[in-house]
Write an enzyme that holds these catalytic residues in place. Structure first.
Site, PDB file in Angstrom:
ATOM      1  N   PHE A 275       0.836  -1.199   0.000  1.00 27.70           N
ATOM      2  CA  PHE A 275       0.000   0.000   0.000  1.00 27.70           C
ATOM      3  C   PHE A 275       0.868   1.244   0.000  1.00 27.70           C
ATOM      4  O   PHE A 275       1.876   1.313   0.704  1.00 27.70           O
ATOM      5  CB  PHE A 275      -0.908  -0.023   1.238  1.00 27.70           C
ATOM      6  CG  PHE A 275      -1.706   1.228   1.471  1.00 27.70           C
ATOM      7  CD1 PHE A 275      -2.605   1.678   0.528  1.00 27.70           C
ATOM      8  CD2 PHE A 275      -1.563   1.953   2.647  1.00 27.70           C
ATOM      9  CE1 PHE A 275      -3.350   2.829   0.738  1.00 27.70           C
ATOM     10  CE2 PHE A 275      -2.306   3.098   2.878  1.00 27.70           C
ATOM     11  CZ  PHE A 275      -3.194   3.540   1.919  1.00 27.70           C
ATOM     12  N   CYS A 276       0.492   2.223  -0.834  1.00 24.85           N
ATOM     13  CA  CYS A 276       1.112   3.553  -0.856  1.00 24.85           C
ATOM     14  C   CYS A 276       2.629   3.438  -1.032  1.00 24.85           C
ATOM     15  O   CYS A 276       3.096   2.798  -1.958  1.00 24.85           O
ATOM     16  CB  CYS A 276       0.709   4.308   0.412  1.00 24.85           C
ATOM     17  SG  CYS A 276       1.082   6.075   0.372  1.00 24.85           S
ATOM     18  N   LEU A 277       3.395   4.046  -0.137  1.00 23.90           N
ATOM     19  CA  LEU A 277       4.853   4.012  -0.235  1.00 23.90           C
ATOM     20  C   LEU A 277       5.378   2.581  -0.219  1.00 23.90           C
ATOM     21  O   LEU A 277       6.405   2.279  -0.835  1.00 23.90           O
ATOM     22  CB  LEU A 277       5.463   4.824   0.902  1.00 23.90           C
ATOM     23  CG  LEU A 277       6.974   4.769   1.109  1.00 23.90           C
ATOM     24  CD1 LEU A 277       7.702   5.211  -0.146  1.00 23.90           C
ATOM     25  CD2 LEU A 277       7.374   5.632   2.294  1.00 23.90           C
TER      26      LEU A 277
END
Length: 563
Positions: A303-305
């Site tokens: 998720f995300c970074l």
């Protein structure tokens, strides 16, 4: 009543004394001169475009004429989709409706003025960000005399809500952490018992992470294990909230072996840990341990970074001749091309980056509170001003929220990581270049990734704009699906809730809007669709459930508990 008033008086006095003693300190991890420069560029841009500015002014005059005609005729018009104005009085009462509509119209017109101005991408974004902060702050919903809910509450309590709210305000200010520190009740959940409570064991750890394996609940499991890589800014358990919301529990109950990376909360000792350390000693080390324990290449999801780190790790593995070490990868709300960061580009500016690096030098990391403030500012109406109204004006505690509890349980990021990430990836977008980014001396190329990839974007994402995520998916040849809702809530979408919906389409035209126009909207959650994708890209075989015989400690583990 007397005791309550005395208690409020005491709290107000103590808070005021702390303020007078100067116990509240502030730091500046940004460059004020960069803000002034952006404002100057914006003003110069307006001056250089008198015709466009005149057109905006003429449109504004016409719009105000239409507004007053509608207001004087008593026409209610369509109710805007804005949670700040959800109470019926904002639509049914002419006074409140007029305040609302005048504010929304003026906001639109000021944003139109910003679009006329010139300047660099970062400067333009900075001007938009500053304007949005101002407009969010001056909304009539934020003031006692112009919010119908506050007016009603003040009458009911004879003003006690405002006195108590002011006491809350002073306490928060003098805490040294800033205003609105009570978005959720910190005692409403307990990690390992009511949240992050899916049974499992820590089975491996090093100085950067603990690896959690969750206990099976089925007799048979899919051959390919799942490995989750979270971002650094928050703890891993966004995917393991209360049981009815837990993606981990759902996956385990679906017959999946689930492993999760739980990052350490960095201290000064981790100051020199950069992106490449988190890639090799973090993601790759976790992949190696999962393969050792199961004998099978895992399906990664992130998720995300965390997704950016996974993409770099897979490219590094490919460069090492180990491209088959991962069976597949799913990136959720993750950017691999930072060419278009929308409002976030306001912070990707040489002046801000230099100021931040000076700020990081002394403590060795950026504090979780500073990160929370930044993310809250980007969602100010939801994460700041709604709390101001509830806590300081209405004197109402927010209902317990597992997602807000997780959001406030932030983590730090090491100085070296943030420096390299900000400059090489965000500012210079080296990951989008073939072999533009190197990991421990080895250039990596995302086009060389061998594992099948799926990219999931979220339609209302305020962190990773869905069309920017789509562009990254096209660049790396990944499959693509678009989920509903926002950056965090769109991920936590259990099938039983039957919310949000998602969009699918086989081909990927160049323009994201064209993709959406021809996509199929599906009801409910994308979770079952995703596990079907995993099955299609796996062996389709099952093995006996993998019991845990050598756990170090129960999940969620020490790292998730670190202050």
């Amino acid at each position: 009543m007397t005791d309550g008033f005395a208690d409020m008086t005491r709290r107000l006095t103590e808070a005021a004394e702390r303020m007078m003693r100067g116990e509240v300190k502030a730091t500046l991890p940004f460059d004020p001169f960069a803000i002034a420069q952006a404002s100057g560029e914006f003003a110069m841009g307006l001056a250089a475009r008198p015709q466009e500015l005149m057109q905006v002014q003429m449109d504004a005059a016409r719009q105000w004429g239409e507004f007053w005609m509608g207001a004087l005729s008593g026409q209610a018009g369509e109710k805007p989709r804005d949670r700040r104005f959800a109470s019926p009085e904002w639509q049914d009462d002419a006074y409140y409706r007029g305040l609302r509509d005048a504010y929304l119209l003026a906001s639109k017109q000021l944003r139109d003025v910003i679009s006329v101005g010139d300047g660099t991408g970062s400067g333009q974004a900075m001007a938009r960000f500053l304007l949005d902060q101002y407009l969010n702050a001056v909304s009539p919903s934020n003031f006692a005399g112009t919010n119908p809910d506050v007016v009603k509450r003040t009458k009911e309590t004879n003003g006690a809500n405002l006195v108590q709210g002011f006491a809350h305000f002073l306490e928060d200010v003098t805490s040294g952490k800033g205003i609105v520190q009570r978005r959720s009740d910190p005692s409403a959940f307990e990690k390992g018992k009511t949240i992050a409570a899916t049974p499992g064991e820590v089975v491996f750890e090093n100085e950067l992470f603990q690896l959690i394996q969750y206990s099976p609940t089925t007799d048979k499991v899919a051959v390919e294990p799942l490995l989750y890589v979270p971002p650094l800014v928050n703890r891993f358990y966004m995917i393991d909230l209360v049981p009815r919301q837990s993606l981990v529990k759902w996956l385990v109950d679906e017959g999946r072996t689930v492993f999760v990376v739980s990052w350490v909360n960095p201290t000064q000792a981790h100051k020199d840990k950069g992106v490449e350390d988190y890639v090799v000693d973090g993601v790759v080390a976790a992949v190696d341990e999962v393969r050792r324990r199961t004998g099978t290449a895992p399906d990664l999801f992130a998720f995300c970074l965390g997704g950016t780190l996974v993409a770099i790790a897979l490219a590094w593995l490919a460069a090492q001749g180990r491209g088959k070490d991962a069976n597949s990868a799913t990136l959720i709300g993750s950017l691999v091309d930072f060419a278009d960061m929308r409002d976030w580009s306001a912070f990707v500016h040489e002046g801000h980056l230099s100021a931040l690096e000076d700020h990081l030098e002394s403590q060795g990391f950026i504090d979780s509170l500073e990160l929370q403030r930044l993310f809250a500012a980007m969602r100010a109406n939801d994460l700041i001003w709604s709390s101001v109204v509830n806590h300081y004006l209405l004197d109402k505690e927010a209902p317990p929220s597992d997602l807000l509890y997780w959001f406030e349980d932030g983590a730090r990021i090491p100085a070296a990581f943030l420096k390299s990430y900000n400059r090489e990836l965000l500012l210079n977008n080296k990951l989008a270049e073939p072999a533009g980014f190197a990991v421990r001396g080895t250039p990596v190329d995302l086009a060389k990734i061998e594992a099948p990839m799926l990219v999931i974007a979220l339609k209302d994402d305020h962190v990773s704009a869905w069309d920017a995520v789509y562009r990254g998916a096209r660049n790396i040849g990944a499959d693509f699906v678009l989920g509903g809702s926002g950056h965090n809530a769109g991920v936590i979408n259990p099938p039983a809730a039957n919310k949000h919906g998602f969009w699918t389409r086989d081909d990927k035209p160049e323009d994201a809007d064209d993709w959406l126009a021809g996509a199929t909207r599906n009801e409910g959650s994308w979770w079952p669709w995703w596990t079907s994708w995993l099955t299609d890209h796996g062996s389709g075989k099952q093995v006996a459930a993998r019991a845990i015989a050598d756990g170090i400690e129960p999940a969620p583990g020490r790292y998730a508990m670190m202050p």
